[in-house]
Design a protein around this motif. Structure first.
Motif, PDB file in Angstrom:
ATOM      1  N   PRO A  47       0.816  -1.214   0.000  1.00 31.78           N
ATOM      2  CA  PRO A  47       0.000   0.000   0.000  1.00 31.78           C
ATOM      3  C   PRO A  47       0.849   1.264   0.000  1.00 31.78           C
ATOM      4  O   PRO A  47       2.064   1.193   0.200  1.00 31.78           O
ATOM      5  CB  PRO A  47      -0.795  -0.131   1.306  1.00 31.78           C
TER       6      PRO A  47
ATOM      7  N   LYS B 265       8.079   1.010  -0.441  1.00 37.85           N
ATOM      8  CA  LYS B 265       8.519   0.473  -1.740  1.00 37.85           C
ATOM      9  C   LYS B 265       9.654   1.330  -2.317  1.00 37.85           C
ATOM     10  O   LYS B 265      10.685   0.819  -2.739  1.00 37.85           O
ATOM     11  CB  LYS B 265       7.336   0.420  -2.735  1.00 37.85           C
TER      12      LYS B 265
ATOM     13  N   GLY C 102       4.805   5.782 -10.343  1.00 35.18           N
ATOM     14  CA  GLY C 102       4.501   7.047  -9.658  1.00 35.18           C
ATOM     15  C   GLY C 102       5.482   8.132 -10.078  1.00 35.18           C
ATOM     16  O   GLY C 102       5.089   9.249 -10.436  1.00 35.18           O
TER      17      GLY C 102
ATOM     18  N   GLY D  50      -5.875  10.998  -5.506  1.00 36.20           N
ATOM     19  CA  GLY D  50      -5.484   9.699  -4.942  1.00 36.20           C
ATOM     20  C   GLY D  50      -6.050   8.526  -5.709  1.00 36.20           C
ATOM     21  O   GLY D  50      -5.972   7.384  -5.250  1.00 36.20           O
TER      22      GLY D  50
ATOM     23  N   LEU E  11      -6.414   5.969  -9.174  1.00 37.32           N
ATOM     24  CA  LEU E  11      -5.461   5.375 -10.108  1.00 37.32           C
ATOM     25  C   LEU E  11      -5.604   6.007 -11.491  1.00 37.32           C
ATOM     26  O   LEU E  11      -6.720   6.287 -11.948  1.00 37.32           O
ATOM     27  CB  LEU E  11      -5.682   3.858 -10.234  1.00 37.32           C
TER      28      LEU E  11
ATOM     29  N   GLY F 113       5.265   0.103  -7.540  1.00 39.78           N
ATOM     30  CA  GLY F 113       3.978   0.770  -7.794  1.00 39.78           C
ATOM     31  C   GLY F 113       3.327   0.299  -9.078  1.00 39.78           C
ATOM     32  O   GLY F 113       2.344   0.884  -9.528  1.00 39.78           O
TER      33      GLY F 113
ATOM     34  N   ILE G  97       3.170   8.513   5.752  1.00 37.82           N
ATOM     35  CA  ILE G  97       2.881   9.401   4.625  1.00 37.82           C
ATOM     36  C   ILE G  97       2.839  10.861   5.087  1.00 37.82           C
ATOM     37  O   ILE G  97       3.327  11.758   4.403  1.00 37.82           O
ATOM     38  CB  ILE G  97       1.516   9.019   3.999  1.00 37.82           C
TER      39      ILE G  97
ATOM     40  N   VAL H  67      14.416   9.975  -0.018  1.00 39.17           N
ATOM     41  CA  VAL H  67      13.167  10.048   0.767  1.00 39.17           C
ATOM     42  C   VAL H  67      13.486  10.134   2.259  1.00 39.17           C
ATOM     43  O   VAL H  67      14.288   9.350   2.773  1.00 39.17           O
ATOM     44  CB  VAL H  67      12.299   8.795   0.505  1.00 39.17           C
TER      45      VAL H  67
ATOM     46  N   ARG I 110      13.152   9.392   9.825  1.00 43.12           N
ATOM     47  CA  ARG I 110      14.379   9.529   9.021  1.00 43.12           C
ATOM     48  C   ARG I 110      14.608  10.983   8.632  1.00 43.12           C
ATOM     49  O   ARG I 110      14.482  11.371   7.468  1.00 43.12           O
ATOM     50  CB  ARG I 110      14.325   8.645   7.774  1.00 43.12           C
TER      51      ARG I 110
ATOM     52  N   ALA J 299       8.866  -3.378  10.085  1.00 40.44           N
ATOM     53  CA  ALA J 299      10.178  -3.411  10.745  1.00 40.44           C
ATOM     54  C   ALA J 299      11.017  -2.209  10.307  1.00 40.44           C
ATOM     55  O   ALA J 299      10.657  -1.488   9.374  1.00 40.44           O
ATOM     56  CB  ALA J 299      10.879  -4.712  10.377  1.00 40.44           C
ATOM     57  N   GLU J 300      12.155  -2.019  10.989  1.00 37.86           N
ATOM     58  CA  GLU J 300      13.047  -0.906  10.619  1.00 37.86           C
ATOM     59  C   GLU J 300      13.564  -1.102   9.191  1.00 37.86           C
ATOM     60  O   GLU J 300      13.653  -2.229   8.709  1.00 37.86           O
ATOM     61  CB  GLU J 300      14.238  -0.878  11.564  1.00 37.86           C
TER      62      GLU J 300
END
Ligand code: AP5
Length: 215
Positions: free
Chosen positions: A9, A14, A33, A57, A59, A84, A123, A135, A141, A199-200
């Motif tokens: 999602p 990703k 994307g 939002g 497709l 994506g 997000i 990112v 981060r 997870a990290e």
């Protein structure tokens, strides 16, 4: 080199993991994307229509994204990370045909599982370097030096137009209605591996490496 799909999602991580695979393994990231965000800035009618659909939002139509991937695959190479894409059954069928036409195979589909609460917080805190695309996240981060990209030193950052509560609700709905059927589609083809995307980042990267390095 393996060709893989990162399936998950919005906010599953990703893009973050795809960039690592590019750096560490020399794979090629194909993010529809990113391609569509580039098309948006083209100033064409198609670019304007795409921008409106993405901001809501929803497709973008299958034919547009299949065309973009077809063009890119036509340039040759291998070791692709589909990020994506595909997002609908029609896109999945098209990808199978495009790969087969070029004598390529799909080696793994990695489903990154993350619950909705984590997606919303990921997000809403995301920002990206305007120059190199690295990112970041406000909480999990941040840049090492405030306001300066760790990778390229740029001081310009962007937040995406669709990273707001209303658009995210639609993006999640689109995922569950149109994209999640791909989990069964690839499971039935014995291509699916499931990993914990909660997870990290380093642990997630390790789980992906384990799938790729499986003999
Ligand atoms: P797209 O750009 O593909 O966005 P998305 O699928 O919504 O995914 P995101 O980029 O939001 O998230 P991500 O999974 O890459 O997460 P990230 O690594 O950034 O699509 C956008 C739009 O384009 C769609 O809505 C649609 O309109 C259109 N579109 C695109 N492809 C299409 C297609 N095939 N068909 C039709 N329309 C299409 O991580 C998110 C945040 O979390 C970051 O801040 C990151 O630092 C943080 N983070 C990442 N991993 C972790 C971790 N393990 N722990 C903690 N934080 C983490």
């Amino acid at each position: 080199m393996a060709n893989i799909i990162l399936l998950g999602p919005p906010g599953a991580g990703k893009g973050t993991q795809a960039k690592r695979l590019v750096e560490q393994r020399g794979m090629v990231q194909l993010s529809t994307g990113d391609m569509l965000r580039e098309a948006k800035t083209s100033g064409t009618d198609m670019g304007r229509r795409v921008a409106e659909v993405m901001a809501r939002g929803e497709l973008v139509t299958d034919d547009i994204v299949i065309g973009l991937i077809g063009e890119r695959l036509g340039q040759g190479g291998g070791g692709f990370i589909f990020d994506g894409f595909p997002r609908t059954l029609k896109q999945a069928d098209a990808l199978g045909a495009l790969l087969a036409d070029r004598g390529l195979a799909l080696d793994a589909v990695i489903e990154m599982q993350v619950d909705d609460a984590a997606l919303i917080s990921r997000i809403s805190g995301r920002f990206t370097c305007a120059k190199c695309g690295e990112v970041y996240h406000d909480a999990t981060r941040p840049t090492k030096v405030a306001g300066i990209c760790d990778v390229c030193g740029s001081t310009e950052f962007v937040r995406r137009a669709d990273d707001n509560a209303e658009a995210l609700k639609t993006r999640l709905m689109e995922y569950y209605r149109k994209t999640s059927p791909l989990i069964g589609y690839y499971y039935a083809r014995h291509a699916l591996s499931v990993i914990d995307g909660l997870a990290e980042v380093d642990i997630v990267a390790g789980a992906i490496a384990a799938v790729l390095d499986k003999p």
